[in-house]
Design an enzyme around this catalytic site. Structure first.
Site, PDB file in Angstrom:
ATOM      1  N   SER B  40       9.237  20.709 -10.280  1.00 30.90           N
ATOM      2  CA  SER B  40       7.872  20.248 -10.502  1.00 30.90           C
ATOM      3  C   SER B  40       7.834  19.302 -11.696  1.00 30.90           C
ATOM      4  O   SER B  40       8.839  19.092 -12.371  1.00 30.90           O
ATOM      5  CB  SER B  40       6.921  21.415 -10.674  1.00 30.90           C
ATOM      6  N   ASP B  43       9.503  19.992 -15.129  1.00 29.26           N
ATOM      7  CA  ASP B  43      10.770  20.720 -15.173  1.00 29.26           C
ATOM      8  C   ASP B  43      11.920  19.886 -15.718  1.00 29.26           C
ATOM      9  O   ASP B  43      12.973  20.417 -16.035  1.00 29.26           O
ATOM     10  CB  ASP B  43      11.143  21.239 -13.773  1.00 29.26           C
ATOM     11  N   THR B 119      13.354  12.995  -6.465  1.00 30.77           N
ATOM     12  CA  THR B 119      12.095  13.061  -5.706  1.00 30.77           C
ATOM     13  C   THR B 119      11.013  13.789  -6.491  1.00 30.77           C
ATOM     14  O   THR B 119      11.300  14.644  -7.303  1.00 30.77           O
ATOM     15  CB  THR B 119      12.294  13.783  -4.364  1.00 30.77           C
ATOM     16  N   GLY B 121       7.761  16.218  -7.463  1.00 31.05           N
ATOM     17  CA  GLY B 121       7.594  17.636  -7.239  1.00 31.05           C
ATOM     18  C   GLY B 121       6.243  18.079  -6.718  1.00 31.05           C
ATOM     19  O   GLY B 121       6.137  19.111  -6.088  1.00 31.05           O
ATOM     20  N   ILE B 175      16.785  25.987 -21.179  1.00 30.57           N
ATOM     21  CA  ILE B 175      17.294  27.303 -21.578  1.00 30.57           C
ATOM     22  C   ILE B 175      17.281  27.413 -23.114  1.00 30.57           C
ATOM     23  O   ILE B 175      17.226  28.510 -23.667  1.00 30.57           O
ATOM     24  CB  ILE B 175      18.716  27.538 -20.974  1.00 30.57           C
ATOM     25  N   SER B 549     -16.642   7.743  22.029  1.00 32.07           N
ATOM     26  CA  SER B 549     -15.193   7.515  21.853  1.00 32.07           C
ATOM     27  C   SER B 549     -14.885   6.697  20.597  1.00 32.07           C
ATOM     28  O   SER B 549     -14.534   5.530  20.690  1.00 32.07           O
ATOM     29  CB  SER B 549     -14.600   6.861  23.102  1.00 32.07           C
TER      30      SER B 549
END
EC number: 2.7.7.4
Lengths: 302, 641
Positions: B40, B43, B119, B121, B175, B549
């Protein structure tokens, strides 16, 4: 010598051939834009392979700004003759009539009129619905996001936020009348791949890529070759003979030479490996403004 | 680090020929990996890729200088260089600080060459993620160590699995911000495994990293001594994704028939799977015509063998009918051949997918007309729940039955990505609107055969002294469609013509009683009427269809159902203000008051015709005159004499 089966260059070659064939099969009136540079040389070589033993079923087109290096023009004409291909040379005659050139009008205006406008003119004139270009995604940030099949409106504009999704190797080749698609078969190649392939396949390139003694002047830290007498020299400015070569080729007043003694293909590749300055650095037009390439592309530049 | 763009510089060339030859050989032997990164917005995907490019020396000095400049303007990392700026290419993205499209990046190490698709997220970019995943062999899923597995992590894992990626790396990023806590790492890893076990991944490795500071990205971090697995790059360099493409049954979709002269006829294409040698028997899937491979031609000479991913030209030992779109296969392992199949579809357009609407489907090198006949269910990409659906909207995934205009050859996607994947293209806008993966063939079609009839349309029409035709009246509610259609029928009737009127309101009382006014139901409404009018045409009648239509696609579908020249579109072009003023049934009043939902022209769109045979402006001329114009048109077109 051909590239080995199973090597990454072979994979790139196969992918490009697939793309080129797809265009020939699906479009009504495609053209290959041939800029005479090393990437065009590779693209043309791949087109010859794609259709062998037939000839490529489309013409080559060169958008001539009238400021190309003389050696490029000679090379272009000879290559088309040797391969027996149709070559269209398009010049923006209005620009010629107005005397547009990089020295009198500046690089940005010259490029706009003699290259971008001229290209659009030619595409419209011949009604091409697909045009191959030799651009690579590793060249520049906005190119990294461009599709292999890049849709253009009837005005030749590119809308980066509204690109067609491109999945697998399934290319959407549908266009309405007047619209067109720019196709980049070398999208996934890097500069190093191009040089290695040229070496492995023994592809002929314009001699300007090899180091030789050439007359140059230094302007704003860039070495410009004095290719003909249209180049205005400042008072006391003397062209100097230097051992130089070119990493990219374009209009001679806008293309910086580098000092180098690389006179063979292995020399060039070796030099690349320790190069610390990226390829488009040699092109004066890119430095005009930040994100300038994306702007140019939206306006129809390749 | 350079301060500004470096001027032309002299570069020394001092590699020995031996060292150089060795280098070239190592380059040739390098393997190749295409992977995708997903995660995301915050991140740290772009930072991670920037880090990989930086550490593998792919960043040139002038690019770094440009990023230093940009970091001061847009950066989010204080005084440090923001490596994400190397990757986020488009101006809009740099300003918004998010990634909005797929970017492809290249880097190389001593062992491997990499293409990475970066790409976005957000859920609204599901289509971009599917695009990046479609050509990747491995996915790096980023997770923020502080937040753990999120809804989007599940979505990404699902999509990656749906697109057929079998190798996953869980990159537990930032981390450093949880003090390199091993317990945190283990908990996230366990969490992921608990929902991903159903996704059929062959490998799943979890690496604790800090993209910003480089821990465990390239070099092992001293700050996580408890971690004894590979660094991210070590894993990417060594994982074996080399699938068994060459060992699967031979498939070559024919791209282009190569015919330079009368003596040479070859079939050019890229081998999807398998391998072939001269002498091997092949059949054309579909027709079943058989031949042997005579030559495998390339510009570098004929080949003794060719295998998956190679672009070749195949010459057969005898003349059989082969054209673009056919697939060459071995007689012993043939693909499915059918005109219906079930497939997963990722919808990629703002315009919804409606069952019954015709699209162009491209699979391999073949393009056919297709329609979704049924959405079996929609899959919630966040919870994986199966939900009932009548339509699919942008970024939704559905499991659908698809029916084609003709039989084609294909394989299940799981068995073959090249012969089992397809795209759907809108026939009016030419946009790529969907991506699909074939699940299995549907057999129903083979059991319904056309009943051949001796009396045909022409004999029926000849008996009535007319040519059959559809007069399709379209326009807003209250535009005057029914009034004019009525007058036209009266005039035709007086001349002894055989006619029938299908009127929107009347049909909704019977045949279409079960349909409402949502876009999906409107599409189905028109599909049924178009089919009915086709039956009337087959009966030799002149049928007058009077329906609002509103959508071009469906009117186009109705046009395509009958033969060229049989369909005449009549656009009753009355401005909405006039219709509103007339309001014969009081419907505009209700709609404007919000009591009537999905009313065309008020809160539901009307797409005016662009190819109508006749346009009637009811604000000029009496209905009588306008009806006469239509009868004249029928005479001009030879429907009546």
């Amino acid at each position: 010598m051909a590239v080995d089966r199973g090597s990454h260059l072979k994979r790139l070659e196969d992918e490009s051939i697939h793309i080129i064939r797809e265009v020939a099969a699906e479009f009504r009136n495609p053209v290959m834009l041939y800029s005479i540079g090393k990437d065009s040389a590779v693209m043309l070589h791949l087109a010859m392979k794609a259709f062998y033993p037939s000839k490529p079923p489309f013409p080559l087109m060169h958008v001539d700004t009238t400021w190309k290096f003389r050696e490029m023009v000679e090379f272009r004409d000879r290559k088309a003759r040797e391969l027996g291909l149709d070559l269209i040379v398009h010049i923006n005659e209005e620009g010629v009539r107005d005397g547009v050139g990089p020295f009198t009008h500046g690089s940005a205006y010259h490029t706009q009129v003699m290259k971008t406008d001229s290209l659009k003119q030619a595409l419209t004139k011949y009604g091409f619905d697909a045009a191959f270009g030799g651009a690579r995604r590793d060249e520049e940030k906005s190119r990294a996001k461009e599709r292999v099949f890049s849709f253009r409106t009837a005005n030749h504009g590119w809308d980066p936020k509204n690109q067609r999704p491109e999945l697998w190797h399934l290319y959407n080749c549908r266009v309405a009348k007047g619209e067109s698609i720019r196709v980049f078969p070398l999208s996934n190649w890097t500069e190093l791949d191009i040089w290695q392939y040229i070496m492995m396949e023994n592809i002929e390139i314009v001699p300007l890529y090899y180091a030789a003694m050439r007359p140059v002047v230094e302007r704003d830290g860039t070495l410009i070759m004095v290719d003909d007498d249209r180049m205005p020299l400042a008072d006391g400015e003397e062209p100097e003979q230097k051992l130089v070569r070119f990493r990219t080729l374009g209009c001679y007043p806008l293309t910086g030479a580098i000092e180098s003694s690389a006179a063979t293909l292995p020399d060039i590749v070796a030099e690349m490996l320790i190069a610390r300055t990226s390829e488009r650095q040699g092109r004066v037009i890119d430095q005009d403004e930040n994100a300038s390439m994306e702007k140019k592309k939206r306006e129809g530049y390749f | 680090m350079s301060q500004s763009a470096a001027p032309a510089s002299t570069v020394a060339v001092d590699l020995s020929p031996e060292a150089f030859a060795e280098y070239l050989e190592s380059q040739e032997k390098k393997s190749f990996l295409r992977f995708i990164t997903c995660g995301s917005v915050d991140d740290g995907k772009s930072t991670l890729i920037g880090r990989l490019l930086f550490e593998t020396k792919l960043i040139f000095e002038d690019q770094l200088a440009a990023v230093e400049r940009d970091s001061k303007k847009h950066g989010t990392t204080g005084d440090d260089i923001d490596l994400a700026l190397l990757v986020d290419g488009l101006e809009a993205e740099r300003q918004q600080g998010i990634t909005i499209d797929v970017a492809y990046r290249f880097f190389t190490t001593d062992k491997r060459k990499f293409i990475v698709a970066d790409t976005p997220g957000h859920e609204q970019y599901t289509r971009n993620m599917a695009t990046g995943a479609s050509t990747a062999d491995l996915a790096v899923l980023l997770v923020d160590a502080r937040n753990g597995i999120q809804v989007q992590t599940k979505r990404h894992a699902f999509l990656v699995s749906l697109l057929g990626i079998r190798h996953v790396v869980l990159a537990i990023n930032k981390i450093d911000l949880v003090n390199f806590d091993q317990n945190r790492y283990e908990a996230i890893k366990k969490d992921f495994a608990s929902f991903a076990h159903g996704f059929d991944f062959d490998t799943m490795v979890a690496v604790p990293i800090s993209a910003r500071y480089g821990d465990n990205v390239v070099a092992r971090s001293e700050r996580s001594p408890w971690y004894d697995g590979p660094t991210l790059l070590e894993h990417l360099e060594t994982i074996e994704v080399q699938s068994d493409l060459e060992d699967r049954p031979f498939r070559m979709p024919v791209q282009w028939v190569n015919r330079p002269n009368l003596d040479f006829r070859g079939f050019s294409g890229t081998i999807a799977t398998g391998r072939v040698r001269p002498g091997d028997p092949v059949v054309v899937a579909g027709s079943g015509r058989e031949a042997k491979i005579a030559r495998i031609v390339t510009m570098d000479g004929d080949l003794e063998e060719a295998a998956a991913s190679e672009a070749v030209t195949i010459v057969l030992d005898r003349e059989i009918d082969v054209s673009r779109g056919d697939i060459l296969v071995p007689p012993s392992h043939r693909p499915e051949v059918a005109d219906q199949f079930a497939a997963h579809i990722v919808w990629m357009a703002e315009q919804h997918l409606y069952p019954g609407r015709p699209y162009l489907l491209k699979i391999g090198t073949r393009s056919v007309t297709a329609q979704v006949t049924e959405i079996k269910h929609r899959i919630d990409v966040n919870t994986f729940d199966h939900l009932a659906a009548k339509e699919l909207s942008l970024n939704e995934v559905g499991f659908c039955n698809i029916s084609l205009s003709e039989e084609i050859a294909f394989d299940p996607y799981e068995a073959n990505r090249d012969t089992g994947a397809f795209i759907l293209v809108d026939r009016l806008t030419n946009q790529t609107v969907g991506a699909g993966m074939v699940w299995f063939a549907l057999r129903r079609a083979t059991n319904i055969h056309w009943q051949a009839l001796d009396v045909d349309k022409n004999t029926r029409a000849a008996l009535k002294g007319q040519k059959p035709a559809v007069l399709w009246f379209t326009g807003l509610s209250g535009s005057g469609k029914s009034t004019i259609a009525n007058l036209v029928e009266k005039k035709l009737n007086a001349q002894g013509r055989h006619t029938y009127i299908l009127d929107g309101d009347n049909v909704r009382h019977g045949l279409n009683r079960d349909l409402g006014f949502t876009d999906a139901d409107r599409v189905e409404n028109i599909r049924r009427v178009a089919e009915t009018s086709k039956l009337f045409v087959d009966a030799g009648m002149i049928v007058l269809v009077s329906f609002i239509s509103p959508f071009r696609s469906e009117r186009r579908m109705a046009r395509d159902m009958v033969e060229d020249g049989e369909f005449l579109e009549v656009f009753i072009d009355t401005p909405i203000e006039v219709c509103r003023q007339r309001d014969p049934k009081g419907l505009y009043k209700k709609a404007d008051a919000g009591q009537l939902k999905n009313f065309t022209g008020v809160d539901s769109p009307y797409e005016a015709p662009v190819e109508a045979e006749i346009v009637i402006d009811t604000t000029v001329g009496e209905p009588e005159e306008n009806a006469e114009r239509i009868v004249t048109l029928l005479r001009e077109r030879g429907v009546i004499d």
